[in-house]
Design a protein around this motif. Structure first.
Motif, PDB file in Angstrom:
ATOM      1  N   HIS A 280      -4.374 -18.039 -27.260  1.00  0.00           N
ATOM      2  CA  HIS A 280      -3.920 -17.179 -28.317  1.00  0.00           C
ATOM      3  C   HIS A 280      -2.752 -18.055 -28.959  1.00  0.00           C
ATOM      4  O   HIS A 280      -2.671 -18.148 -30.386  1.00  0.00           O
ATOM      5  CB  HIS A 280      -2.910 -16.021 -27.812  1.00  0.00           C
ATOM      6  CG  HIS A 280      -1.971 -15.505 -28.622  1.00  0.00           C
ATOM      7  ND1 HIS A 280      -0.874 -16.011 -28.812  1.00  0.00           N
ATOM      8  CD2 HIS A 280      -2.043 -14.318 -29.338  1.00  0.00           C
ATOM      9  CE1 HIS A 280      -0.192 -15.042 -29.803  1.00  0.00           C
ATOM     10  NE2 HIS A 280      -0.913 -13.986 -29.835  1.00  0.00           N
TER      11      HIS A 280
ATOM     12  N   TRP B 221       1.426  -9.066 -27.992  1.00  0.00           N
ATOM     13  CA  TRP B 221       1.439 -10.359 -28.650  1.00  0.00           C
ATOM     14  C   TRP B 221       0.870 -10.363 -30.073  1.00  0.00           C
ATOM     15  O   TRP B 221       0.039  -9.467 -30.459  1.00  0.00           O
ATOM     16  CB  TRP B 221       0.429 -11.441 -27.844  1.00  0.00           C
ATOM     17  CG  TRP B 221       0.904 -11.727 -26.552  1.00  0.00           C
ATOM     18  CD1 TRP B 221       2.199 -11.166 -25.992  1.00  0.00           C
ATOM     19  CD2 TRP B 221      -0.125 -12.319 -25.633  1.00  0.00           C
ATOM     20  NE1 TRP B 221       2.001 -11.855 -24.576  1.00  0.00           N
ATOM     21  CE2 TRP B 221       0.874 -12.446 -24.266  1.00  0.00           C
ATOM     22  CE3 TRP B 221      -1.268 -12.709 -25.399  1.00  0.00           C
ATOM     23  CZ2 TRP B 221       0.332 -12.818 -23.122  1.00  0.00           C
ATOM     24  CZ3 TRP B 221      -1.801 -13.184 -24.184  1.00  0.00           C
ATOM     25  CH2 TRP B 221      -0.980 -13.442 -23.191  1.00  0.00           C
TER      26      TRP B 221
ATOM     27  N   ARG C 299      -2.765 -16.876 -22.944  1.00  0.00           N
ATOM     28  CA  ARG C 299      -1.863 -17.231 -23.645  1.00  0.00           C
ATOM     29  C   ARG C 299      -1.787 -18.568 -24.562  1.00  0.00           C
ATOM     30  O   ARG C 299      -1.517 -18.689 -25.748  1.00  0.00           O
ATOM     31  CB  ARG C 299      -0.389 -17.301 -23.044  1.00  0.00           C
ATOM     32  CG  ARG C 299       0.695 -17.215 -23.865  1.00  0.00           C
ATOM     33  CD  ARG C 299       1.096 -16.074 -24.748  1.00  0.00           C
ATOM     34  NE  ARG C 299       1.871 -16.233 -25.925  1.00  0.00           N
ATOM     35  CZ  ARG C 299       2.631 -15.444 -26.549  1.00  0.00           C
ATOM     36  NH1 ARG C 299       2.849 -14.370 -25.946  1.00  0.00           N
ATOM     37  NH2 ARG C 299       3.274 -15.814 -27.838  1.00  0.00           N
TER      38      ARG C 299
ATOM     39  N   LEU D 215      -3.864 -14.846 -17.233  1.00  0.00           N
ATOM     40  CA  LEU D 215      -2.890 -14.523 -18.176  1.00  0.00           C
ATOM     41  C   LEU D 215      -2.413 -15.720 -19.083  1.00  0.00           C
ATOM     42  O   LEU D 215      -2.338 -15.805 -20.293  1.00  0.00           O
ATOM     43  CB  LEU D 215      -1.957 -13.527 -17.970  1.00  0.00           C
ATOM     44  CG  LEU D 215      -1.161 -12.720 -19.483  1.00  0.00           C
ATOM     45  CD1 LEU D 215      -2.265 -11.968 -20.180  1.00  0.00           C
ATOM     46  CD2 LEU D 215      -0.135 -12.059 -18.642  1.00  0.00           C
TER      47      LEU D 215
ATOM     48  N   ILE E 194      -3.292 -10.548 -30.752  1.00  0.00           N
ATOM     49  CA  ILE E 194      -4.047  -9.738 -30.048  1.00  0.00           C
ATOM     50  C   ILE E 194      -4.693  -8.596 -30.647  1.00  0.00           C
ATOM     51  O   ILE E 194      -3.766  -7.717 -31.195  1.00  0.00           O
ATOM     52  CB  ILE E 194      -3.520  -9.266 -28.752  1.00  0.00           C
ATOM     53  CG1 ILE E 194      -3.084 -10.487 -27.845  1.00  0.00           C
ATOM     54  CG2 ILE E 194      -4.322  -8.399 -28.055  1.00  0.00           C
ATOM     55  CD1 ILE E 194      -4.427 -11.284 -27.067  1.00  0.00           C
TER      56      ILE E 194
ATOM     57  N   ALA F 173      -0.268  -8.193 -22.846  1.00  0.00           N
ATOM     58  CA  ALA F 173      -1.010  -9.229 -24.113  1.00  0.00           C
ATOM     59  C   ALA F 173      -1.008  -8.221 -25.332  1.00  0.00           C
ATOM     60  O   ALA F 173      -1.009  -8.727 -26.473  1.00  0.00           O
ATOM     61  CB  ALA F 173      -2.262  -9.340 -23.541  1.00  0.00           C
TER      62      ALA F 173
ATOM     63  N   MET G 255      -7.761  -9.413 -25.698  1.00  0.00           N
ATOM     64  CA  MET G 255      -7.486  -9.592 -24.235  1.00  0.00           C
ATOM     65  C   MET G 255      -8.648  -9.422 -23.400  1.00  0.00           C
ATOM     66  O   MET G 255      -9.242  -8.367 -23.482  1.00  0.00           O
ATOM     67  CB  MET G 255      -6.538  -8.705 -24.079  1.00  0.00           C
ATOM     68  CG  MET G 255      -5.838  -8.781 -22.701  1.00  0.00           C
ATOM     69  SD  MET G 255      -5.213 -10.528 -22.206  1.00  0.00           S
ATOM     70  CE  MET G 255      -5.291 -10.346 -20.520  1.00  0.00           C
TER      71      MET G 255
END
Length: 601
Positions: free
Chosen positions: A133, A175, A130, A126, A178, A172, A147
């Motif tokens: 992202h 966020w 991130r 994860l 996403i 996620a 995701m």
């Protein structure tokens, strides 16, 4: 302007309304061009006004939107088309970070990307997602992140560096960048009602986001229908017209891909051009594009040209690369067309068939002209843990690549992975192979085409090496190529005709910290360093493309004639695409989703 700073439509609406009504000036007005309206498939001699990163006015005369400070751009008869959208792609396949990938594709007119970073998820979990992202959020274009759903892609058949679970998916989904769940590769799990897969899809559906599909099987019977019932809204694994038709008949979008090595558009687009199905449910994408393809041939502009060359009406093809994608992800009111309120993403081009990308605007600002970026693509600071991911217990020797033969055998019947040019699936072959000194040998150096393949564990320093055979590369001399890009588990994958060369190539990547290297006839011939997760370089695309081209040339010099053979190499561990693959656990029969013996009895 970036997605982080772009005002929402409601926040921008008062200004947009005032500009459209003539009460306030626009930031930019483009006139003298021909606007392509993808909602109606019309081309009109209209003008557009832009402010706050969005289209304020799209109509026959924008003169009332011009003020003293307005930038007025003369289109000189060129077409204004929406910025292109890539509906399904993996940044890591370009061997580039999100920033460098964006810098490579924006000049080709790609202003929106929907990327599934499941490659880095398999290495860094994860936290890696991130990082992708966060870099995407600061770019001068729209890069949405899906995701990742399947790390590992096939539980019980491979071991990844990190795993993704329902709790990661749920986190996620909160966020800002996403947009949905990445391709659901564990299609047998979905069809069987696997609780983990169902929980991930439920966490996505509960927040109203899209579940990406990946059904890589020719079986269109009950298993396919069960998969469709599970919720995946699209699929990009089709390779023929029947695949495309089957998906849209189930209410899924058929995503037709043209990547560096996947040529699946021509065989499927006949569902529209010949069968006459509704084109709104068909979408163009790339899936996997190497840096060399991006720099040399283009990105979504390349796919669009190809679709037109196969006989698709240019305006229909353009819908498949803009509006259809936006609609699919629930973003039709946000992007994918030149219309009021949408993100001001557009291309100026002098031809709707040849598609020279002459000028590009994204999020309301000019970002590229004549193939060059005119604004920067900011990087994040990639932390040291993301750069220290090749964890091998020791240097390897030729003995690590020995394949013992049954006692007393002079020849064995072996299962062999068969590479299929320009497609992701492989063939499950059987070959009679010689035995020397108690070891099974490939036959590539004796007139055949069977090499050794090995998967070297590189996440937990176990020292494990899995050995098997592969055919199709055409190597005809002592050679080995190693790569820490090995979809999707991303151990190290090594293919060669010489065990000593295989060891040397693997050890080179251990020392380098990730990448791709080729040794031939006793020498290192080409290397592409990939320091970030062993998957990506933060060097400019042109530099990485030059290194990748040198690698491809080294492969050709060693006898390989496959188109984009590196991509074929890197996917030989993808244990969710039939028929035969290799993993750190052994040889995988993907038609049955079970491990199988290398030596046939």
């Amino acid at each position: 302007m970036s997605p982080e700073t772009l005002p929402s439509w409601p926040d921008a609406a008062p200004d947009l309304i005032a500009i459209a009504a003539g009460r306030a000036p626009a930031e930019t007005v483009i006139r003298g061009g021909r606007v392509v309206l993808v909602h109606t498939r019309e081309v009109l001699d209209w003008q557009v006004a832009i402010a706050r990163g969005r289209f304020a006015y799209v109509g026959p005369d924008a003169s009332h939107c011009i003020g003293p400070e307005t930038e007025v751009v003369e289109a000189d008869g060129r077409y204004l088309i929406p910025g292109l959208c890539d509906a399904h792609m993996h940044v890591e396949s370009g061997m580039l970070t999100p920033a460098e990938f964006a810098a490579a594709v924006i000049p080709h007119g790609t202003t929106t990307m929907f990327t599934d970073p499941h490659e880095i998820a398999n290495v860094l979990g994860l936290g890696g997602v991130r990082l992708m992202h966060d870099e995407a959020r600061g770019l001068p274009c729209s890069m949405f992140v899906q995701m990742p759903s399947c790390a590992p892609s096939a539980p019980g058949l491979e071991t990844t560096g990190r795993e993704i679970g329902p709790e990661d998916v749920a986190e996620a989904m909160t966020w800002p960048g996403i947009v949905g769940l990445g391709e659901m590769m564990n299609f047998p799990g979905v069809a069987a009602g696997d609780p983990k897969m169902l929980a991930e899809m439920a966490a996505t559906a509960r927040v109203g986001k899209i579940i990406g599909g990946h059904y890589a099987s020719p079986d269109l019977g009950p298993a396919f229908h069960a998969y469709a019932a599970g919720g995946p809204a699209d699929d990009h694994e089709g390779t023929c017209e029947a695949d495309a038709v089957a998906r849209v008949r189930q209410g899924m979008r058929s995503m037709m891909r043209l990547g560096s090595a996947w040529y699946d558009v021509e065989a499927q687009i006949t569902a529209v051009t010949e069968k006459g199905l509704d084109p709104r449910n068909f979408i163009l994408c790339t899936d996997d594009c190497m840096a060399g393809t991006l720099v040399r041939d283009g990105h979504m502009d390349r796919v669009l040209r190809h679709a037109i060359a196969t006989g698709c009406d240019p305006l229909v093809a353009l819908q498949m690369a803009t509006l259809n994608t936006a609609t699919h992800f629930g973003l039709e009111r946000e992007l994918g067309s030149i219309a009021p309120g949408r993100r001001a993403d557009l291309i100026l081009t002098s031809s709707l068939t040849e598609l020279p990308i002459e000028r590009v605007a994204a999020l309301g600002q000019w970002v590229a002209r004549d193939g060059e970026m005119t604004v920067p693509c900011p990087h994040i600071d990639w932390p040291e843990p993301a750069r220290a991911t090749v964890n091998m217990a020791r240097d390897l020797t030729a003995a690590d690549f020995d394949i013992p033969a049954p006692e007393g055998a002079n020849e064995v019947r072996a299962r062999v992975i068969g590479v299929v040019e320009n497609q992701a699936p492989t063939k499950a072959l059987s070959r009679d192979l010689p035995v020397r000194d108690g070891r099974v040998q490939g036959d590539a150096l004796t007139g055949g085409d069977t090499c050794q393949i090995a998967l070297v564990e590189r996440h937990r320093a176990t020292g494990a090496v899995t050995n098997a055979f592969v055919a199709g590369f055409g190597y005809d001399r002592p050679v080995a190529m190693a790569s820490t890009v090995a979809h999707d588990s991303h151990h190290m994958i090594v293919v060669g005709t010489c065990r000593d060369h295989m060891a040397r190539a693997a050890n080179r990547l251990r020392a380098l910290g990730g990448g791709v290297t080729l040794f031939a006839e006793g020498e290192e011939r080409a290397t592409v360093p990939l320091p970030i997760a062993g998957l990506m370089s933060d060097s400019p695309a042109a530099e990485v493309a030059a290194q990748a081209e040198a690698l491809m040339q080294a492969m050709r010099d060693a006898g390989c004639t496959l188109n984009n053979a590196y991509m074929q190499h890197s996917l030989l561990a993808l244990v969710v695409i039939p028929e035969l693959r290799i993993s750190d656990m052994g040889l995988v029969d993907v038609t049955k989703f079970e491990l199988t013996d290398l030596i046939e009895t």
